[in-house]
Scaffold this active site. Structure first.
Site, PDB file in Angstrom:
ATOM      1  N   LEU A  18      48.042  50.675  39.244  1.00 31.48           N
ATOM      2  CA  LEU A  18      49.501  50.544  39.154  1.00 31.48           C
ATOM      3  C   LEU A  18      49.977  50.967  37.765  1.00 31.48           C
ATOM      4  CD1 LEU A  18      50.125  47.224  41.123  1.00 31.48           C
ATOM      5  CD2 LEU A  18      49.828  49.561  41.954  1.00 31.48           C
ATOM      6  N   TYR A 139      42.431  33.501  41.578  1.00 30.65           N
ATOM      7  CA  TYR A 139      43.340  34.583  41.164  1.00 30.65           C
ATOM      8  C   TYR A 139      44.786  34.213  41.519  1.00 30.65           C
ATOM      9  CZ  TYR A 139      45.765  39.059  41.930  1.00 30.65           C
ATOM     10  OH  TYR A 139      46.693  40.071  41.963  1.00 30.65           O
TER      11      TYR A 139
HETATM   12  C1  15L Z   1      46.610  41.705  45.163  1.00 32.16           C
HETATM   13  O1  15L Z   1      47.130  40.839  44.473  1.00 32.16           O
HETATM   14  C2  15L Z   1      45.602  42.646  44.621  1.00 32.16           C
HETATM   15  O2  15L Z   1      45.834  42.950  43.272  1.00 32.16           O
HETATM   16  C3  15L Z   1      45.474  43.907  45.452  1.00 32.16           C
HETATM   17  O3  15L Z   1      44.263  44.561  45.080  1.00 32.16           O
HETATM   18  C4  15L Z   1      45.507  43.626  46.951  1.00 32.16           C
HETATM   19  O4  15L Z   1      44.364  42.913  47.318  1.00 32.16           O
HETATM   20  C5  15L Z   1      46.746  42.842  47.289  1.00 32.16           C
HETATM   21  O5  15L Z   1      46.847  41.674  46.508  1.00 32.16           O
HETATM   22  C6  15L Z   1      46.851  42.460  48.764  1.00 32.16           C
HETATM   23  O6  15L Z   1      47.027  41.284  49.068  1.00 32.16           O
HETATM   24  O7  15L Z   1      46.799  43.360  49.607  1.00 32.16           O
END
Ligand code: 15L
Length: 276
Positions: A18, A139
């Site tokens: 990004l 996360y």
């Molecule tokens: C996110 O937060 C991630 O950064 C991305 O790699 C995707 O996994 C995305 O979510 C998603 O939920 O598709």
């Protein structure tokens, strides 16, 4: 929108997927960008941009990089599910460094939050921006914490912040879930531009998704910042229709695959009133 911010813009996570797109798109608008990441920047630098390799754990360097900046587009840190200890430094301490820098500079922050801060909400329940946090891992938890940090810095120090709960920002949707969650790169760049140029934002939340008719999300602050998505996952519907997993938990919740990573619950999932 061709307006140029009066002060330089700090972009963290500039070497990520990004970040690279944003560096290119905002650089092409003539913006002065201060780029940083923990790994080298892989592309030619946009005109007028600088790049500094830095760790978000290094608060002194973050303060130095933010000096003179009016906006911090914070895309740095761990961007997928990882063990707690790996998330802690970049996403919790690192974000504190970002907010301290914003406070000192009087800068606004755009925080790249994620749908994983609310990932354990049911897909069939449409959400507004004031829904409960339902993180689906360490996360997502760090993203919920980051949004709350923004709220604290706004109330206590007047630091404006735009918290973008990004769905799935990829060149194209790659599975059926992304028919709901996809955010095109161009909509993301327009969103960052609008959040930077808006007269006022306060502390607000935006659902980071294109104009997908299958969206899980409703009200947010997009009118306040003057952003409307222009792209949509809808044209990919036929292609993606069968691309679902065989895991009922993953298909039940908005966070999809993240909800089932390290999932050890043996009892049936909680009902809609999630604590019963
Ligand atoms: C996110 O937060 C991630 O950064 C991305 O790699 C995707 O996994 C995305 O979510 C998603 O939920 O598709």
């Amino acid at each position: 929108m061709t307006e140029i911010p009066t002060k330089p813009v700090l972009l963290t996570g500039a070497s990520g997927n990004l970040g690279r797109h944003l560096a290119k798109a905002l650089g092409a608008r003539g913006w002065t960008l201060v780029l940083t990441d923990i790994v080298p920047f892989p592309d030619p630098l946009p005109p007028g941009a600088t790049f500094t390799k830095a760790d978000l754990n290094d608060g002194v360097t973050i303060l130095r990089l933010a000096t003179g900046c009016g906006m911090i587009l914070h895309f740095g840190g761990v961007s997928t599910e990882h063990p707690f200890e790996e998330v802690l430094g970049p996403n919790i301490r690192g974000l504190y460094h970002i907010y301290e820098a914003a406070r000192r500079e009087g800068a606004r922050v755009l925080f790249a939050s994620s749908n994983h801060s609310i990932g354990f909400h049911e897909r069939e329940t449409p959400l507004d921006d004031d829904c409960q946090f339902m993180p689906d891992g360490y996360y997502g938890l760090s993203k919920a914490y980051g949004e709350l940090m923004g709220r604290m810095y706004w109330f206590k120090h007047g630091v404006e912040n735009v918290n973008v709960r990004i769905g799935s920002s990829f060149p194209e949707p790659i599975d059926a879930r992304m028919l709901s969650t996809w955010l095109s790169y161009d909509d993301l760049a327009r969103l960052c531009a609008a959040a930077t140029l808006a007269e006022k934002t306060g502390s607000c939340v935006i659902w980071g998704a294109s104009a997908n008719s299958r969206t899980y999300w409703r009200h947010d602050a997009r009118e306040t910042i003057g952003w409307l998505p222009q792209d949509s996952a809808d044209p990919f519907a036929a292609q993606m229709a069968g691309k679902v997993s065989d895991n009922a938990i993953q298909e039940r919740y908005q966070g999809g695959g993240y909800t089932v990573m390290d999932y050890t619950r043996t009892a049936p999932p909680p009902g809609k009133l999630f604590n019963r």
